[in-house]
Scaffold this active site. Structure first.
Site, PDB file in Angstrom:
ATOM      1  N   ASP A 141      93.474  88.547 -69.930  1.00  0.00           N
ATOM      2  CA  ASP A 141      92.838  87.348 -69.399  1.00  0.00           C
ATOM      3  C   ASP A 141      91.723  87.853 -68.464  1.00  0.00           C
ATOM      4  OD1 ASP A 141      92.494  84.744 -68.122  1.00  0.00           O
ATOM      5  OD2 ASP A 141      93.649  85.606 -66.470  1.00  0.00           O
ATOM      6  N   ASP A 160      89.772  85.723 -65.498  1.00  0.00           N
ATOM      7  CA  ASP A 160      89.900  85.244 -64.103  1.00  0.00           C
ATOM      8  C   ASP A 160      91.279  85.517 -63.527  1.00  0.00           C
ATOM      9  OD1 ASP A 160      87.392  84.134 -63.595  1.00  0.00           O
ATOM     10  OD2 ASP A 160      87.895  82.251 -64.569  1.00  0.00           O
TER      11      ASP A 160
END
Ligand code: M1P
Length: 256
Positions: free
Chosen positions: A18, A20
């Site tokens: 991922d 953020d």
């Protein structure tokens, strides 16, 4: 058998991240240390990112310190994999508007804009609905807020549950639309067809024959936008709280 394109990697594993909260702080650039760590990791395994944001925004975060988000990751998945690249070349993609159709989209966006207009929250900025390739992103605050305004909204939302209440209303009103509403970041939520969560990206890699697919994410709890891919039987999930924890785990797991 893993494709010969990845013959130079001693471990036949794919490691997906991922963006953020995992590779960088939300909406901020990855640190030089993280970029260097990913370069080291790529010598051993195949690497990729799976972000909810569009490629322009992810590039602002990962095309830094001499890194190119599309070329220096083996797999680059923006908008949960609706925009996809393998070794710098784009893979076929789908669109949100084709899935939904204009006649269903219009009542949805009209309802959202009315709901935002009626919301009484401390401040509002602009761009309340961002129309993307594979989803729409809805923000009661508005996407062109500053970092400080984003943080203030996040704190306010934790107390008042503005996004959760908004999502509940949309889930009920548009129950027959086949849409998922996912709160992934600080000020907004994503709206996309069922199944177009981050597991969509796995469609692009499941035929590659990797011995293991690892996934690192921070929103791995139910309702978070990493939950589905984190719990998917095709992946080995790792839950982290911040980029520092990602770095620590990578060093331990891969001796880099
Ligand atoms: O990657 C997580 C989320 O990041 C942004 O969310 P926010 O602006 O609310 O912090 C958005 O790009 C969102 O689409 C994405 O899921």
């Amino acid at each position: 058998m893993v494709s010969s394109e990845f013959a130079d990697r001693p471990l036949k594993k794919l490691v997906l991240f991922d963006v953020d909260g995992t590779l960088s702080l939300a909406r901020q650039a990855a640190s030089p240390e993280m970029i260097q760590l990913l370069k080291n990791l790529r010598k051993k395994v195949v690497i990729g990112f799976v972000g909810g944001s569009d490629l322009v925004k992810i590039s602002e975060q990962l095309s830094v310190h001499g890194c190119n988000a599309v070329e220096d990751f083996d797999f680059a998945f923006a908008e949960n994999g609706l925009t996809a690249y393998k070794l710098g070349k784009s893979l076929p993609s789908q669109t949100f508007i084709k899935f939904l159709g204009e006649e269903k989209y219009k009542p949805l966006v009209n309802f959202i804009l009315h709901y935002v207009a009626d919301l009484d929250i401390p401040i509002k900025r602009g761009t309340f609905v961002e129309f993307r390739n594979g989803m729409i992103n809805v923000s009661p605050l508005g996407r062109n807020a500053t970092i400080a305004e984003r943080n203030e909204f996040e704190a306010y939302d934790k107390i008042h549950g503005i996004r959760a209440a908004f999502v509940k209303v949309l889930q009920e009103k548009f129950a027959d639309y086949g849409l998922t509403f996912a709160i992934g970041g600080k000020i907004s939520f994503d709206v996309f067809p069922h199944g177009w969560d981050k597991t969509y990206a796995l469609k692009h890699v499941e035929q590659e024959g990797f011995e293991e697919i690892h996934f690192f994410g921070d929103k791995t709890y139910e309702g978070g936008n990493d939950y589905e891919i984190f719990t998917d039987p095709r992946t080995i999930g790792h839950s982290v709280s911040n980029p520092e924890e990602t770095a620590k785990l990578l060093k331990e797991m891969f001796q880099i």
